[in-house]
Scaffold this active site. Structure first.
Site, PDB file in Angstrom:
ATOM      1  CB  CYS A   1      -0.923   0.354   0.951  1.00 43.28           C
ATOM      2  SG  CYS A   1      -2.349   1.429   1.042  1.00 43.28           S
TER       3      CYS A   1
ATOM      4  CG  HIS B   1      -2.748  -3.913   3.405  1.00 41.00           C
ATOM      5  ND1 HIS B   1      -2.178  -2.785   4.599  1.00 41.00           N
ATOM      6  CD2 HIS B   1      -3.713  -2.769   2.428  1.00 41.00           C
ATOM      7  CE1 HIS B   1      -2.335  -1.980   4.045  1.00 41.00           C
ATOM      8  NE2 HIS B   1      -3.293  -1.546   2.594  1.00 41.00           N
TER       9      HIS B   1
ATOM     10  CD  GLU C   1      -0.580  -4.993   5.557  1.00 45.98           C
ATOM     11  OE1 GLU C   1      -0.691  -4.319   5.906  1.00 45.98           O
ATOM     12  OE2 GLU C   1      -0.588  -5.955   4.670  1.00 45.98           O
TER      13      GLU C   1
END
Length: 226
Positions: free
Chosen positions: A87, A195, A197
């Site tokens: 990002c 994302h 994560e």
């Protein structure tokens, strides 16, 4: 050997804790890196996480590009160290010149916060070897300036060299050629807007599909160290 993965924190970084958690989830050691320190602490790979570095003043990622730690990241990346930009981190990598193109305001000028499906197009990068070609993975997307743009020449080069790593199945932000993530020419540096994560366990994310990126980097580091 335990791989050591650095996670950078800038003023305005939001997702460094989540990135560190993802690193630990695959059995690696997470090492905190501070934006003002020109020191990578001997790590084997680096993650530039999401957020709003320096408040996204001037232009997303434009100020972070000049942080002392980024000079070290650029040098290490040019030497072959795996680097992942997520990002805002993707924006920083483009601003630093490690990746081509730019991230601009989403089509419609709206902030998008949605779980999105990505297709894995390149599985030969340091961050994507654990996926099968054509696999579809579900990860969150949350950005206001996530529309990937580049000149036709750059886009053709990325396509021709197989450097488009992830594409949107449904292109919500208007990114050219549905591009969600790209790689450097040597495949060691990868940037993507969604994302991974936030997709590491069923309890907190829409899937655990993001783990493949962190396992891929672990494999790459261990292979390089013998």
């Amino acid at each position: 050997m335990t791989a050591r993965v650095g996670v950078i924190t800038f003023p305005g970084t939001l997702d460094d804790v989540d990135a560190a958690r993802a690193v630990r989830a695959v059995g690696a050691e997470s090492v905190s890196l501070w934006h003002a320190d020109a020191d990578l602490k001997g790590v084997d790979a680096v993650i530039v996480p999401g957020g709003f570095s320096y408040g996204d003043y001037l232009r997303a990622g434009a100020i972070a590009r000049f942080a002392p730690v980024l000079g070290e990241v650029v040098a290490a990346a040019e030497g072959g160290m795996p680097v992942l930009g997520i990002c805002n981190g993707f924006q920083v990598l483009c601003e630093s010149g490690l990746l081509p193109g730019a991230l601009t305001r989403n089509i419609g000028l709206h902030f998008i916060c949605r779980d999105v499906w990505l297709r894995v197009d390149a599985t030969n990068t340091a961050w994507s070897t654990r996926y099968e070609p054509g696999a579809e993975i579900l990860v969150p997307l949350k950005s206001g300036e996530g529309r990937y743009v580049a000149s036709d020449a750059v886009l053709d080069e990325l396509e021709g060299e197989g450097r488009v790593v992830f594409r949107y199945v449904e292109n919500l932000n208007g990114s050219q050629r549905d591009i969600a993530g790209i790689a450097s020419a040597n495949g060691r540096v990868v940037g993507l807007m969604p994302h991974p994560e936030h997709a590491t366990e069923a309890l907190t994310g829409p899937s655990d599909d993001g783990l493949g990126m962190f396992y891929s980097a672990l494999d790459s580091v261990l292979a390089a160290t013998g």
